[in-house]
Enzyme design. Sequence first.
Site, PDB file in Angstrom:
ATOM      1  N   ASP A  74       0.948  -1.091   0.156  1.00 34.28           N
ATOM      2  CA  ASP A  74      -0.002   0.214  -0.107  1.00 34.28           C
ATOM      3  C   ASP A  74       0.965   1.121  -0.201  1.00 34.28           C
ATOM      4  O   ASP A  74       0.524   2.111  -0.024  1.00 34.28           O
ATOM      5  CB  ASP A  74      -1.390  -0.266   1.457  1.00 34.28           C
ATOM      6  CG  ASP A  74      -0.290  -0.152   2.825  1.00 34.28           C
ATOM      7  OD1 ASP A  74       0.935  -0.199   2.939  1.00 34.28           O
ATOM      8  OD2 ASP A  74      -0.777   0.058   3.736  1.00 34.28           O
ATOM      9  N   SER A  75       2.327   1.433   0.135  1.00 33.18           N
ATOM     10  CA  SER A  75       3.329   1.888  -0.262  1.00 33.18           C
ATOM     11  C   SER A  75       3.275   2.869  -1.432  1.00 33.18           C
ATOM     12  O   SER A  75       3.186   3.721  -1.842  1.00 33.18           O
ATOM     13  CB  SER A  75       4.687   1.632   0.480  1.00 33.18           C
ATOM     14  OG  SER A  75       5.123   0.366  -0.838  1.00 33.18           O
ATOM     15  N   ASP A 117      -1.220  -5.989   0.039  1.00 27.78           N
ATOM     16  CA  ASP A 117      -1.454  -5.380   1.930  1.00 27.78           C
ATOM     17  C   ASP A 117      -3.488  -5.210   1.267  1.00 27.78           C
ATOM     18  O   ASP A 117      -3.997  -4.803   0.720  1.00 27.78           O
ATOM     19  CB  ASP A 117      -0.613  -4.473   1.051  1.00 27.78           C
ATOM     20  CG  ASP A 117       0.809  -4.198   2.099  1.00 27.78           C
ATOM     21  OD1 ASP A 117       0.936  -5.153   2.878  1.00 27.78           O
ATOM     22  OD2 ASP A 117       1.577  -2.993   1.606  1.00 27.78           O
ATOM     23  N   LYS A 146      -0.892  -9.077   3.014  1.00 28.31           N
ATOM     24  CA  LYS A 146      -0.173  -8.419   4.415  1.00 28.31           C
ATOM     25  C   LYS A 146      -0.925  -7.961   4.678  1.00 28.31           C
ATOM     26  O   LYS A 146      -1.985  -7.074   4.337  1.00 28.31           O
ATOM     27  CB  LYS A 146       1.212  -8.323   3.928  1.00 28.31           C
ATOM     28  CG  LYS A 146       1.668  -7.627   4.764  1.00 28.31           C
ATOM     29  CD  LYS A 146       3.054  -7.014   4.651  1.00 28.31           C
ATOM     30  CE  LYS A 146       2.990  -5.746   3.688  1.00 28.31           C
ATOM     31  NZ  LYS A 146       3.001  -4.563   4.379  1.00 28.31           N
ATOM     32  N   GLU A 148      -1.502  -5.315   9.004  1.00 27.74           N
ATOM     33  CA  GLU A 148       0.013  -4.541  10.085  1.00 27.74           C
ATOM     34  C   GLU A 148      -1.252  -4.730  11.086  1.00 27.74           C
ATOM     35  O   GLU A 148      -2.307  -4.935  11.214  1.00 27.74           O
ATOM     36  CB  GLU A 148      -0.176  -3.291   9.226  1.00 27.74           C
ATOM     37  CG  GLU A 148       0.212  -3.064   8.348  1.00 27.74           C
ATOM     38  CD  GLU A 148       0.598  -1.736   8.025  1.00 27.74           C
ATOM     39  OE1 GLU A 148       0.509  -0.417   9.481  1.00 27.74           O
ATOM     40  OE2 GLU A 148       1.252  -1.499   7.131  1.00 27.74           O
ATOM     41  N   GLU A 215       9.334  -4.031  10.517  1.00 25.70           N
ATOM     42  CA  GLU A 215       9.989  -2.412   9.631  1.00 25.70           C
ATOM     43  C   GLU A 215      10.403  -2.090  11.372  1.00 25.70           C
ATOM     44  O   GLU A 215       9.535  -1.516  11.752  1.00 25.70           O
ATOM     45  CB  GLU A 215       9.095  -2.015   9.138  1.00 25.70           C
ATOM     46  CG  GLU A 215       9.005  -0.362   8.435  1.00 25.70           C
ATOM     47  CD  GLU A 215       8.212  -0.672   6.948  1.00 25.70           C
ATOM     48  OE1 GLU A 215       6.306  -1.224   7.382  1.00 25.70           O
ATOM     49  OE2 GLU A 215       8.434   0.677   7.022  1.00 25.70           O
TER      50      GLU A 215
HETATM   51  O1  KIV Z   1       3.451  -1.099   1.363  1.00 29.33           O
HETATM   52  C1  KIV Z   1       4.759  -1.707   1.883  1.00 29.33           C
HETATM   53  O2  KIV Z   1       5.055  -1.526   0.836  1.00 29.33           O
HETATM   54  C2  KIV Z   1       4.989  -2.061   2.843  1.00 29.33           C
HETATM   55  C3  KIV Z   1       6.804  -2.454   2.824  1.00 29.33           C
HETATM   56  C4  KIV Z   1       7.770  -0.975   3.350  1.00 29.33           C
HETATM   57  C5  KIV Z   1       7.191  -3.629   3.776  1.00 29.33           C
HETATM   58  O3  KIV Z   1       4.825  -2.934   3.495  1.00 29.33           O
END
Ligand code: KIV
Length: 299
Positions: A74-75, A117, A146, A148, A215
């Site tokens: 989600d970056s 994500d 994924k 968090e 992280e």
């Molecule tokens: O969203 C993302 O790119 C991430 C990485 C920084 C691990 O979660």
Amino acid sequence: MNTPDTTPANTTVHASPYGTLPPTSTPALRRPISLPRLAEMHQRGEKISMLTAYDATFAAVADAAGVECILVGDSLGMVCQGLHSTVGVSLESMRYHTESVVRGMLRSQSTAWVIADLPFGSYQESREQAIRSAGVLMQAGAHMVKLEGGGWTTEIVQFLVERGIPVCAHLGLTPQTVHSLGGYRVQGKSDAAASTLRQNAHTLQDAGAAMVVLEMVPAPLAAELTTALPHCATIGIGAGKDTAGQVLVMHDMLGINLGKMPRFVRNFMLDASSVRGAMEAYVRAVKDGSFPDNSQHAW
Ligand code: KIV
């Protein structure tokens, strides 16, 4: 050093059921990455390489370069959408980018393991909400989702895993909660914080998480967790060299981050003449343990 597996795919892959069509690309030179293969790599101490990708072209290049896991992170909120944080990313955006990545990979080797994500607000409410959201990403082509967070996510992780959805957890600096954390800073520094992180990591492994991103966590703590979690591969970003694998945001490792480069990043374009070359160098450096260097990239 463990060498990457270059066994031709056709010597090891089992027959595909249900009349699967051949790939649009030339036959893969590597065996596709699967959950059992990732577990084997972790057990053997072979480092796992992971990079983010958000679109078809970069995903195809990363896959061709031998990147083992592609994270549709989600970056993308920051690097693709120009947001200030990942908080504003929607499930629909994650679905769109996951589909693009998976389509791109079909033009390449299509051997990478794809993780998508679950964005902010798509799983926090209930395990039912989480499985609906995870279903959207799995149907877009992801192999794993994924999410968090610590102990409160355990129930959700178990619920998803029991229903056949592989899960990667994410501890330490969790960008979706940056406003609660007060910024992008190292986590788990105090004894109390380290102990909570340890406890959360064990609980998430017990719930069935097959991977955990660590992280911005002190390198000694990440190293300790890597040994302590035999069934959950630790993937570090700013967590030192002793995790089971490494992940970087692709734009960072290609040196196109226009802001201040985080300490844990190495610009692999500096010694490369192409994006694919930079990605290949990243995979080599992760595999042979030369990246990250604890004296420069860790805490
Ligand atoms: O969203 C993302 O790119 C991430 C990485 C920084 C691990 O979660």
